[in-house]
Write a protein that holds these residues in place. Structure first.
Motif, PDB file in Angstrom:
ATOM      1  N   GLY A  64       0.784  -1.224   0.000  1.00 26.04           N
ATOM      2  CA  GLY A  64       0.000   0.000   0.000  1.00 26.04           C
ATOM      3  C   GLY A  64       0.808   1.262   0.000  1.00 26.04           C
ATOM      4  O   GLY A  64       0.325   2.326   0.396  1.00 26.04           O
ATOM      5  N   SER A  65       2.064   1.179  -0.448  1.00 27.70           N
ATOM      6  CA  SER A  65       2.949   2.341  -0.330  1.00 27.70           C
ATOM      7  C   SER A  65       2.765   3.338  -1.454  1.00 27.70           C
ATOM      8  O   SER A  65       3.236   4.466  -1.353  1.00 27.70           O
ATOM      9  CB  SER A  65       4.405   1.871  -0.307  1.00 27.70           C
ATOM     10  N   SER A  66       2.113   2.933  -2.561  1.00 25.31           N
ATOM     11  CA  SER A  66       1.965   3.863  -3.670  1.00 25.31           C
ATOM     12  C   SER A  66       0.759   3.476  -4.508  1.00 25.31           C
ATOM     13  O   SER A  66       0.159   2.421  -4.306  1.00 25.31           O
ATOM     14  CB  SER A  66       3.219   3.853  -4.553  1.00 25.31           C
ATOM     15  N   GLY A  67       0.412   4.325  -5.464  1.00 30.10           N
ATOM     16  CA  GLY A  67      -0.684   4.030  -6.369  1.00 30.10           C
ATOM     17  C   GLY A  67      -2.006   4.578  -5.874  1.00 30.10           C
ATOM     18  O   GLY A  67      -2.099   5.240  -4.848  1.00 30.10           O
ATOM     19  N   TYR A  84      -6.704  -0.966  -9.223  1.00 30.76           N
ATOM     20  CA  TYR A  84      -5.499  -0.462  -8.572  1.00 30.76           C
ATOM     21  C   TYR A  84      -4.476  -0.097  -9.627  1.00 30.76           C
ATOM     22  O   TYR A  84      -4.148  -0.906 -10.495  1.00 30.76           O
ATOM     23  CB  TYR A  84      -4.891  -1.492  -7.618  1.00 30.76           C
ATOM     24  N   SER A  85      -3.958   1.118  -9.556  1.00 33.08           N
ATOM     25  CA  SER A  85      -2.943   1.597 -10.491  1.00 33.08           C
ATOM     26  C   SER A  85      -1.594   1.650  -9.807  1.00 33.08           C
ATOM     27  O   SER A  85      -1.390   2.442  -8.880  1.00 33.08           O
ATOM     28  CB  SER A  85      -3.299   3.003 -11.010  1.00 33.08           C
ATOM     29  N   GLY A  86      -0.679   0.818 -10.273  1.00 33.51           N
ATOM     30  CA  GLY A  86       0.713   0.931  -9.889  1.00 33.51           C
ATOM     31  C   GLY A  86       1.449   1.666 -10.991  1.00 33.51           C
ATOM     32  O   GLY A  86       0.885   2.486 -11.705  1.00 33.51           O
ATOM     33  N   SER A  87       2.719   1.361 -11.190  1.00 27.03           N
ATOM     34  CA  SER A  87       3.488   2.054 -12.211  1.00 27.03           C
ATOM     35  C   SER A  87       3.077   1.654 -13.622  1.00 27.03           C
ATOM     36  O   SER A  87       2.966   2.488 -14.511  1.00 27.03           O
ATOM     37  CB  SER A  87       4.982   1.780 -12.011  1.00 27.03           C
ATOM     38  N   ASN A 120       1.440   2.030 -19.288  1.00 30.69           N
ATOM     39  CA  ASN A 120       2.294   2.919 -18.523  1.00 30.69           C
ATOM     40  C   ASN A 120       1.470   4.022 -17.866  1.00 30.69           C
ATOM     41  O   ASN A 120       0.796   4.791 -18.539  1.00 30.69           O
ATOM     42  CB  ASN A 120       3.346   3.534 -19.460  1.00 30.69           C
ATOM     43  N   SER A 121       1.528   4.108 -16.525  1.00 31.64           N
ATOM     44  CA  SER A 121       0.729   5.083 -15.806  1.00 31.64           C
ATOM     45  C   SER A 121       1.174   6.514 -16.046  1.00 31.64           C
ATOM     46  O   SER A 121       0.403   7.448 -15.858  1.00 31.64           O
ATOM     47  CB  SER A 121       0.769   4.791 -14.303  1.00 31.64           C
TER      48      SER A 121
END
Length: 226
Positions: A64-67, A84-87, A120-121
């Motif tokens: 849960g550290s990012s996104g 959920y959007s990560g990198s 790619n986000s």
């Protein structure tokens, strides 16, 4: 939250709103919230009966550290869809909404379906999701100032609720002509279902205009356009 807002009604006729958890919440990318809106003092509105649901595991969001996490309710009220959007990878989960409401608040492993979309986000950030009960529509992308064809960065993915890709649009141009008359901005900013003449329409918001002078237009695409 920083993502879109959606609504549902429970068996008693109460209206609930759904959105992402606040960035102030620890590990916020794992959570969504639902709440009611009631009249407050004067012209104010009061948020009541807030509930938080964990929809992703620690492992799925790198603790849960990012996104970000986005939530949508299907047009037929059957499904809660989260993203959920990560990198790069977007993880979509589809939950039975009634099971969610009948169960506890940690539903991170209770989805009926899950699938991923790889993009790619940075170049094509997720801007909205919508579901009609049969298909999940994912909207991604914003303007790239170095790209003369700004529309080429707006993409739409259409999956079945089970995760099968049935259509991909890499040159979405709805509202482009109007947006270009406002300045350089042409960007998705949310999606959902709206009703026109008793007919549901898949609707999206397009943001345009230069910084400090943004214009928002909502385009109703028609239930069978996509």
């Amino acid at each position: 939250g920083t993502q879109q807002l959606d609504a549902s009604w429970d068996k008693d006729g109460n209206r609930w709103f759904w959105t992402s958890a606040s960035p102030t919440q620890s590990g916020q990318a794992k959570y969504i919230k639902r709440f009611k809106i009631a009249d407050g003092a004067g012209t104010s509105l009061a948020l009541t009966d807030g509930q938080t649901y964990q929809v992703y595991t620690d492992a799925e969001v790198a603790n849960g550290s990012s996104g970000q996490c986005t939530a949508a309710i299907s047009l037929d009220g059957r499904y809660l869809v989260t993203e959920y959007s990560g990198s790069f990878t977007k993880l979509i989960k589809v939950f039975n909404l009634q099971d969610v409401l009948d169960g506890g608040t940690d539903i991170s492993t209770a989805q009926e379906y899950s699938f991923t979309i790889g993009f790619n986000s940075v170049e094509r950030p997720l801007q909205g999701i919508a579901c009609d009960g049969a298909y999940v529509y994912t909207f991604a992308g914003n303007v790239d100032p170095t790209d003369s064809d700004t529309a080429s960065t707006l993409n739409v993915y259409v999956h079945t609720v089970g995760g099968t890709l049935v259509q991909f649009y890499d040159d979405f141009e709805v509202g482009l002509t109007e947006a270009q008359s406002d300045g350089t901005k042409y960007e998705f900013e949310g999606a959902g279902w709206t009703w026109h003449n008793k007919t549901p329409h898949l609707s999206i918001m397009i943001i345009s205009g230069n910084s400090g002078a943004r214009v928002s237009r909502i385009w109703a695409l028609g239930g069978k356009v996509l």
